[in-house]
Design a protein around this motif. Structure first.
Motif, PDB file in Angstrom:
ATOM      1  N   ALA A 157      34.937  45.296  34.834  1.00  0.00           N
ATOM      2  CA  ALA A 157      33.404  44.582  34.244  1.00  0.00           C
ATOM      3  C   ALA A 157      32.217  43.962  35.957  1.00  0.00           C
ATOM      4  CB  ALA A 157      33.730  43.055  33.305  1.00  0.00           C
ATOM      5  N   TYR A 158      33.575  43.517  36.521  1.00  0.00           N
ATOM      6  CA  TYR A 158      33.161  42.813  37.755  1.00  0.00           C
ATOM      7  C   TYR A 158      32.356  43.946  38.275  1.00  0.00           C
ATOM      8  CZ  TYR A 158      35.848  38.072  37.198  1.00  0.00           C
ATOM      9  OH  TYR A 158      36.395  37.700  37.245  1.00  0.00           O
ATOM     10  N   GLU A 159      32.959  45.260  38.714  1.00  0.00           N
ATOM     11  CA  GLU A 159      32.307  45.958  39.464  1.00  0.00           C
ATOM     12  C   GLU A 159      31.074  46.560  38.683  1.00  0.00           C
ATOM     13  OE1 GLU A 159      36.143  48.112  39.251  1.00  0.00           O
ATOM     14  OE2 GLU A 159      37.209  47.340  41.377  1.00  0.00           O
ATOM     15  N   ILE A 160      31.207  47.240  37.539  1.00  0.00           N
ATOM     16  CA  ILE A 160      30.187  47.451  36.690  1.00  0.00           C
ATOM     17  C   ILE A 160      28.520  46.815  36.345  1.00  0.00           C
ATOM     18  CG2 ILE A 160      29.049  48.188  34.278  1.00  0.00           C
ATOM     19  CD1 ILE A 160      32.344  49.499  33.558  1.00  0.00           C
ATOM     20  N   GLU A 161      29.539  45.059  36.722  1.00  0.00           N
ATOM     21  CA  GLU A 161      27.798  44.814  37.019  1.00  0.00           C
ATOM     22  C   GLU A 161      27.629  43.731  38.195  1.00  0.00           C
ATOM     23  OE1 GLU A 161      30.087  41.451  33.839  1.00  0.00           O
ATOM     24  OE2 GLU A 161      29.137  42.274  31.497  1.00  0.00           O
ATOM     25  N   GLY A 162      28.803  43.451  39.194  1.00  0.00           N
ATOM     26  CA  GLY A 162      28.326  43.957  40.314  1.00  0.00           C
ATOM     27  C   GLY A 162      27.893  42.427  40.617  1.00  0.00           C
ATOM     28  N   ARG A 163      29.349  42.129  39.201  1.00  0.00           N
ATOM     29  CA  ARG A 163      29.853  40.239  39.538  1.00  0.00           C
ATOM     30  C   ARG A 163      30.464  39.661  40.986  1.00  0.00           C
ATOM     31  NH1 ARG A 163      32.383  37.675  34.734  1.00  0.00           N
ATOM     32  NH2 ARG A 163      33.010  40.560  33.965  1.00  0.00           N
ATOM     33  N   ASP A 164      30.775  38.623  41.456  1.00  0.00           N
ATOM     34  CA  ASP A 164      31.399  38.026  42.211  1.00  0.00           C
ATOM     35  C   ASP A 164      32.456  37.457  41.685  1.00  0.00           C
ATOM     36  OD1 ASP A 164      29.618  38.440  44.601  1.00  0.00           O
ATOM     37  OD2 ASP A 164      28.441  36.382  44.576  1.00  0.00           O
ATOM     38  N   LYS A 165      33.868  38.492  42.198  1.00  0.00           N
ATOM     39  CA  LYS A 165      35.127  37.847  41.573  1.00  0.00           C
ATOM     40  C   LYS A 165      35.192  36.622  42.362  1.00  0.00           C
ATOM     41  CE  LYS A 165      36.795  42.718  42.171  1.00  0.00           C
ATOM     42  NZ  LYS A 165      35.563  43.384  43.165  1.00  0.00           N
ATOM     43  N   PRO A 166      35.926  35.826  41.639  1.00  0.00           N
ATOM     44  CA  PRO A 166      36.915  34.372  41.397  1.00  0.00           C
ATOM     45  C   PRO A 166      37.672  34.656  42.760  1.00  0.00           C
ATOM     46  CG  PRO A 166      37.387  34.821  39.404  1.00  0.00           C
ATOM     47  CD  PRO A 166      36.004  36.468  39.949  1.00  0.00           C
ATOM     48  N   ALA A 167      37.607  33.967  43.842  1.00  0.00           N
ATOM     49  CA  ALA A 167      38.503  33.518  45.315  1.00  0.00           C
ATOM     50  C   ALA A 167      39.253  32.136  44.568  1.00  0.00           C
ATOM     51  CB  ALA A 167      37.597  33.530  46.031  1.00  0.00           C
ATOM     52  N   PRO A 168      39.922  31.676  45.077  1.00  0.00           N
ATOM     53  CA  PRO A 168      40.903  30.259  45.307  1.00  0.00           C
ATOM     54  C   PRO A 168      39.105  29.562  46.341  1.00  0.00           C
ATOM     55  CG  PRO A 168      42.664  32.219  45.746  1.00  0.00           C
ATOM     56  CD  PRO A 168      41.134  32.803  45.823  1.00  0.00           C
ATOM     57  N   GLY A 169      39.481  28.543  45.810  1.00  0.00           N
ATOM     58  CA  GLY A 169      38.354  26.986  45.955  1.00  0.00           C
ATOM     59  C   GLY A 169      37.775  27.234  45.724  1.00  0.00           C
TER      60      GLY A 169
END
Length: 170
Positions: free
Chosen positions: A75-87
């Protein structure tokens, strides 16, 4: 369950509701200057894909019960969403877009659906918090999400597993 698909970064130029903006400003005012700079990239997001589950999850997060979430990596890849990251900070909203609380991501990992641990299922805080209930509920959710994305879902599909802590209000 998974976060919604309407994440957006906090920026005064974005169309954030006055209520959301006031909530974020109140949160930022509680931080030291260095943290405030890091928190200025806050995302606005919700959990799930329907009103009942979204509002239930927001309540569980606010109560400190729900401390994890996941979504299809595809879903992140298809929709071009940023993945969450620590912090990373997120303003959690309910279905009506009312601000509920702010969380900070503490850990992110990738695992296949069928490899998710009972500990992670418990941290998600939903239902009876068992792995069996987690798998059944999330399988249905990911089948719906995959269908909307034009892909199929299998238990071997990779998930992005996010753990977080509520930081505001205390």
């Amino acid at each position: 369950m998974a976060k919604g698909m309407a994440a957006r970064q906090y920026d005064e130029t974005l169309d954030m509701t006055p209520q959301q903006q006031a909530f974020v400003e109140s949160f930022l005012a509680t931080l030291e200057e260095e943290e405030r700079h890091r928190a200025s990239a806050i995302q606005v997001d919700f959990f799930c894909d329907n009103q009942t589950d979204t509002n239930d999850c927001a309540r569980l997060v606010d109560q400190g019960i729900k401390r994890a979430s996941c979504d299809l990596l595809a879903a992140y890849e298809i929709e071009g969403r940023d993945k969450p990251a620590p912090g990373a900070f997120t303003l959690v909203v309910d279905w009506a877009q009312n601000p509920v609380c702010v969380i900070v991501t503490t850990q992110v990992e990738i695992a296949a659906f069928d490899q998710v641990s009972a500990e992670f299922a418990y941290r998600e805080g939903e239902g009876d918090r068992s792995l069996a209930q987690w798998r059944e509920t999330h399988r249905r959710y990911f089948e719906r999400e995959a269908s909307q994305l034009g892909i199929s879902f299998s238990p071997q599909d990779l998930l992005l597993l996010e753990q977080f802590e509520k930081v505001y209000p205390r």
